[in-house]
Design a protein around this motif. Structure first.
Motif, short mmCIF file in Angstrom:
data_model
loop_
_atom_site.label_atom_id
_atom_site.label_comp_id
_atom_site.label_asym_id
_atom_site.label_seq_id
_atom_site.Cartn_x
_atom_site.Cartn_y
_atom_site.Cartn_z
N ASP A 8 45.25 38.85 51.44
CA ASP A 8 45.54 37.86 50.41
C ASP A 8 44.24 37.33 49.81
O ASP A 8 43.24 37.16 50.52
N TYR A 9 44.29 37.02 48.51
CA TYR A 9 43.13 36.45 47.83
C TYR A 9 43.30 34.94 47.77
O TYR A 9 44.22 34.42 47.14
N VAL A 10 42.39 34.26 48.43
CA VAL A 10 42.42 32.79 48.42
C VAL A 10 42.06 32.28 47.04
O VAL A 10 42.71 31.37 46.50
N THR A 11 41.02 32.82 46.44
CA THR A 11 40.62 32.49 45.07
C THR A 11 40.36 33.79 44.32
O THR A 11 39.99 34.81 44.91
N ARG A 12 40.50 33.73 42.99
CA ARG A 12 40.25 34.88 42.14
C ARG A 12 39.26 34.48 41.05
O ARG A 12 39.26 33.33 40.59
#
Length: 649
Positions: free
Chosen positions: A364-368
């Motif tokens: 999962d990407y916490v921030t992009r």
């Protein structure tokens, strides 16, 4: 001194002694009358030794009853702890069961005087300590599952022992023993032989257990020792219905414990069923469904949101307990991070109370990159990867082209710039394992900063330092890239003997040759002389006169190639120094403008107060000398305001 049942260990000791003495009494006193006898001619197993041990238990119980007069209790109707001694004494002396328990301690006085051993049955009133709930001082044990399950089993065993002794005394077992002798009822196992009295006691105990559980198959006792015995029929008629109640109590206790132990699992199963139905309706692909269920399973096993919501419910915890739990939970992660070093403890507690848990799966990407940033994250558990975009302009928004430059672990933080500045994310943060993060949003921390302005200023200074370091890194990277590109270009020209690049116009040279935003004009080379001048000072360093080859080649690339590496490094250092100075001046000017603005607002408020006072006095009919402002006061204030704003800008 008074024994407080909540805090005093002496109160707990007294209640434990009462429970132990009553339990042992129910094991011993039925044996004293099982085969009849008196004090002078005892027939109980063990003889007078058993009686002496029973008397010792009576003395311990009597001492505990007297100590209860000096112990506070919880009032069942007013729901308060009663600590006045005279109220405690009145409550005990007005309880008939307390008097019956006290009288039961004197049974051996009458037995020694000649009374039968059956008088010991008066001790049955002590069973109230076992049937009712545990004492107030042992309230911690009331909710133990082990205690709730063992309590009915212990009661059944003690009651079966008492009923078995009654059945042996009145149900024909004693007459059979006196008539046929103990040798007739001996039992054996392999080479071992057991006494007849003990065998008869076990027979009566088995029938008592079946009777109290409502499963006695021969109630009237046809063909057994109880045949044609009227007392045994009375006992079966009395204890038979009680056995049905005991069975129902057993079943209800087991079902209740099962429902309590599986309450949380049942709720998780219900939520999972609802989620599965929703995923089927929405036609979600199987891989995405598996990720959803993986997150649900991880929350169930490692971070149960249902349980945490119940724990931190405002109705279940006091503010002091909530703060203590939060500090304990975050002691090794959030509280030990750099952000909270040397901070006010009250500020730390306020921030901990507004943190929100967020769970991320591996991948999962916490921030992009490019998303709006408004949250800072503390890593409580797990490992995260930092991915920076590619240097190729067309690939900067492609995450598959990004490069991993580092990792973040438990106790670290990221995204602090988002709390004080409107910005977007400049990199991707990806979870490499199951990660538990604590999110601090700008909307939740800004109300706290109103009461802790110094903490905000410290964070602003920290963010400014980070920005300056990023600017230095970016500038150095650009200079190194340009230098390497120029060197590669010259080598390629020398190797291929290609003609020089055509000369460009002055406007094009200005657009491509601009190195930093601090330069006011473009660097041009006219007849071998440098005509560039900076706004903030002289040129950035010595520059050699271009040779005929550089003039013929044209453009800033030839000049950069001819400069030595040391000169370029000096120019880079000077540019970074000027950029840092300029940023410092800008932020200092902004702070001065804010201070001037607050000062002007205070003056306006102070100027409005006399006018408001005079209006109130006039409306109330009070005459006073009116303060008339001097002529030109407003003009002076406007002039001062304008001068301060102009100097700050």
């Amino acid at each position: 001194s008074l024994f407080r049942f909540l805090t005093d260990r002496r109160a707990k000791l007294v209640d434990v002694l009462i429970l132990c003495s009553v339990s042992l009494t129910f094991c011993i006193f039925p044996l004293t009358f099982i085969w009849g006898g008196t004090w002078a001619q005892p027939r109980s197993p063990g003889g007078r030794t058993t009686m002496a041990f029973d008397m010792l238990l009576d003395m311990v119980y009597l001492a505990c009853l007297l100590l209860k007069l000096n112990m506070s209790f919880f009032h069942p109707r007013h729901h308060v702890e009663v600590v006045r001694r005279w109220r405690i004494v009145v409550r005990m002396l007005s309880d008939p069961l307390w008097w019956l328990s006290l009288v039961s301690c004197t049974s051996y006085i009458w037995i020694i005087a000649g009374a039968p051993m059956l008088l010991n049955n008066i001790k049955v009133f002590r069973a109230r300590h076992l049937i009712t709930e545990l004492p107030d001082s042992l309230w911690r044990l009331r909710d133990k599952a082990t205690v709730r399950l063992l309590k009915p089993i212990i009661l059944l065993c003690l009651a079966s022992n008492w009923v078995a002794c009654l059945l042996a005394h009145f149900g024909g077992y004693r007459e059979a023993l006196d008539k046929a002798g103990a040798a007739s009822y001996r039992t054996s196992y392999e080479d071992d032989t057991f006494d007849g009295e003990f065998s008869l006691y076990l027979m009566a105990l088995v029938e008592a257990i079946y009777m109290l559980t409502g499963s006695l198959d021969n109630p009237v006792g046809d063909g057994s020792i109880r045949a044609n015995k009227f007392p045994s029929l009375l006992m079966v008629a009395f204890f038979g219905p009680i056995g049905c109640v005991v069975v129902s109590l057993f079943i209800s206790a087991v079902v209740q414990e099962q429902s309590r132990s599986r309450a949380l699992s049942r709720r998780h199963d219900e939520n999972k069923a609802f989620m599965a139905h929703a995923l089927r309706i929405l036609n979600i692909p199987k891989p995405l469904q598996s990720r959803v269920f993986s997150l649900h399973y991880y929350q169930k096993m490692g971070h149960d949101k249902e349980a945490f919501d119940a724990l931190f419910n405002k109705n279940n915890l006091s503010p002091a307990l909530e703060n203590a739990l939060l500090v304990y939970l975050y002691r090794d992660t959030v509280c030990s991070s750099e952000y909270f070093l040397n901070k006010d403890p009250n500020y730390i507690i306020e921030v901990l109370r507004v943190l929100e848990f967020q769970v991320f799966l591996p991948g999962d990407y916490v921030t992009r990159k490019g998303e709006i940033a408004s949250t800072m994250y503390f890593i409580s558990r797990g490992t995260l990867a930092i991915l920076v975009p590619s240097q190729v302009p067309s690939e900067q928004m492609q995450v598959n082209k990004a490069k991993q430059v580092g990792t973040l672990k438990s106790g670290q933080l990221f995204g602090e710039v988002a709390l004080v500045d409107d910005c977007v994310r400049t990199a991707w943060i990806r979870a490499e394992s199951y990660a538990l993060l604590s999110a601090l949003s700008r909307a939740s921390v800004e109300p706290i900063w109103k009461y802790f302005p110094d903490e905000r200023r410290d964070l602003v200074a920290q963010v400014l330092k980070i920005k300056i370091m990023d600017s230095k890194r970016i500038a150095q990277h650009r200079w190194r890239k340009a230098l390497q590109y120029a060197k590669d270009l010259v080598k390629a020209r020398r190797r291929n003997h290609k003609p020089p690049l055509p000369a460009r116009s002055q406007s094009q040279s200005c657009q491509e040759g601009r190195s930093m935003s601090h330069e006011g004009t473009c660097e041009n080379q006219v007849d071998g002389h440098n005509t560039t001048q900076l706004i903030n000072g002289p040129t950035l360093g010595p520059r050699r006169t271009a040779t005929s080859r550089s003039r013929s080649s044209g453009g800033w690339m030839g000049i950069a190639v001819e400069d030595s590496h040391s000169e370029l490094q000096e120019r880079i250092t000077e540019l970074l120094r000027r950029q840092e100075l300029l940023e410092t001046l800008v932020y200092r000017g902004l702070d001065e403008m804010r201070s001037v603005r607050r000062l002007l607002e205070q003056r306006e408020v102070a100027a409005e107060r006399p006018a408001e006072t005079s209006r109130l006095a006039a409306s109330s009919g009070i005459t006073s000398q009116r303060a008339v402002p001097k002529k030109g006061t407003k003009k002076v204030l406007k002039r001062e305001k304008f001068e301060r704003a102009e100097s700050a800008s």
